[in-house]
Design an enzyme around this catalytic site. Sequence first.
Site, PDB file in Angstrom:
ATOM      1  N   TYR A 218       0.729  -1.281   0.360  1.00 17.55           N
ATOM      2  CA  TYR A 218      -0.029  -0.006   0.146  1.00 17.55           C
ATOM      3  C   TYR A 218       0.677   1.479  -0.202  1.00 17.55           C
ATOM      4  O   TYR A 218       1.722   1.406   0.666  1.00 17.55           O
ATOM      5  CB  TYR A 218      -0.212   0.480   1.272  1.00 17.55           C
ATOM      6  CG  TYR A 218      -1.412   1.706   1.106  1.00 17.55           C
ATOM      7  CD1 TYR A 218      -1.163   2.293   2.019  1.00 17.55           C
ATOM      8  CD2 TYR A 218      -3.268   1.550   0.563  1.00 17.55           C
ATOM      9  CE1 TYR A 218      -2.696   3.155   2.631  1.00 17.55           C
ATOM     10  CE2 TYR A 218      -4.106   2.338   0.118  1.00 17.55           C
ATOM     11  CZ  TYR A 218      -3.520   3.927   1.712  1.00 17.55           C
ATOM     12  OH  TYR A 218      -3.672   4.215   2.137  1.00 17.55           O
TER      13      TYR A 218
ATOM     14  N   ASP B 103       9.288   2.984  -0.615  1.00 16.33           N
ATOM     15  CA  ASP B 103       8.109   3.348  -0.086  1.00 16.33           C
ATOM     16  C   ASP B 103       8.275   3.024   1.961  1.00 16.33           C
ATOM     17  O   ASP B 103       7.938   1.914   2.273  1.00 16.33           O
ATOM     18  CB  ASP B 103       6.868   2.967  -0.409  1.00 16.33           C
ATOM     19  CG  ASP B 103       5.960   3.697   0.379  1.00 16.33           C
ATOM     20  OD1 ASP B 103       4.805   4.017  -0.054  1.00 16.33           O
ATOM     21  OD2 ASP B 103       6.097   4.238   1.503  1.00 16.33           O
TER      22      ASP B 103
ATOM     23  N   LYS C  37       5.033   9.554   8.573  1.00 17.21           N
ATOM     24  CA  LYS C  37       5.417   9.303   9.972  1.00 17.21           C
ATOM     25  C   LYS C  37       5.912   9.219  10.897  1.00 17.21           C
ATOM     26  O   LYS C  37       5.975  10.259  11.723  1.00 17.21           O
ATOM     27  CB  LYS C  37       5.248   7.524   9.874  1.00 17.21           C
ATOM     28  CG  LYS C  37       3.505   6.939   9.393  1.00 17.21           C
ATOM     29  CD  LYS C  37       3.462   5.125   9.054  1.00 17.21           C
ATOM     30  CE  LYS C  37       2.920   4.631   8.222  1.00 17.21           C
ATOM     31  NZ  LYS C  37       1.209   4.344   8.569  1.00 17.21           N
TER      32      LYS C  37
END
Length: 427
Positions: free
Chosen positions: A144, A238, A266
Amino acid sequence: MNISSSKAAFSEAQELIPGGVNSPVRAFSSVGGTPIFVEKGEGGYLVDIDGNRYIDYVQSWGPLIFGHTDEAIENAVIAAVKKGLSFGAPTLAETELAKLVVGLIDSIDKIRFVSSGTEAVMSAIRLARGYTGRDDIIKFEGNYHGHSDSLLVQAGSGMITFGAPSSPGVPADFTKHTLLAKYNDIESVKKCFKDSDDIACIIIEPIAGNMGLVPADKDFLAELRKLCDENGTLLIFDEVMSGFRATLRGAESIVGTKPDIITMGKVIGGGMPVGAFGARQEIMAQLSPEGPVYQAGTLSGNPVAMAAGLAAITKLKDKSILYGILEKRALRLLEGMKKAAEKNGFSLQTNVRGSMFGFFFNDKPVKNFEHACNSDAERFAAFHRGMLEEGCYFACSLYETGFISTATTDEMIEKTVTAAEKVMANI
Ligand code: KE4
């Protein structure tokens, strides 16, 4: 647990916000039950609006490696807030955080800050397309990368590798340049290169955290690097989730393969909205205003968010031993859960990378999305509900990853193992 206030709050929220949440996974759809409404975080704990305390293994889906209400991050944010919330003009904090992150990750010379992981990935893909002059991209089933259109794809029909939209509202035209391959399967990637000679980039979670935790095999990543070099294709890692969670210096420092572009998020924002992407100078030189590839953002590099990120990464930069300590705690937790499962006649497949952990109710190793989907989702849901009742807050989907923070003490781990022994006997 009495969660009557959360129940009422969830009903009210659903009147005003689709599904009652501002990000789908939070609705507890795949595990059942009512999502708890959080009053506050305290170190390694969440406290809900009914006053129940939970050991927090979600940590806002990764950002809070120092747990909630970390004093250094809090003080940095308060100091920044007192100087103003946003200027839309350059500040020293952006340069300082850029210097810190670029100094920690060998493969990047420059970085651009944005406000989310989705934005970081969307921009990185555009940069790769602009740099190579090519249109097609390869992504992996089970990875994702945020919700930008060209990445919301699922396997197309039949043997073709080109993806089809995985969500209504995404025109097929927007995904016709996205090819899908199987994680840890180099032949599926080679097939993509047979189906297209116009591949700008391969994007991969080198330590996948969105099909549960499934690290890529080192030699698979090395093969990807080789294919990219042979075809003039860029390799994008990623690391929005794994960045500063698995290691201090990027996945490249443990897998031995260097990407061309890295996306982050994050932890880099310390809990505030920050995403970022970085690459070597010749690639970043293509980015506006230096180069022609356009990318922009009103709150990119927001000074309050930069202050939080700066405080978090500054605390991390001198403490690479931290990852070994957190990994030990994760291993202790999973060992206890594994033993409890086996005592009740079922298996648990587990993975740990630094402060990240994952587990599958599955009797076979999980190396890709198909394997992950063969896990026992019902048992996972029952485990999640049981552990919540015991005051342990796990990710509410088997396709997510759990996290250990510096505020997750050994005592909390022991309490969680004891709770798991009780819950596993009843699921
Ligand atoms: P955000 O736009 O949610 O900040 O980042 C998107 C993203 C990009 N890349 C990776 C590897 C990611 O894990 C994410 C976001 N992660 C999810 C957790 N699986 C965020 C939680 C959510 O969607 O609410």
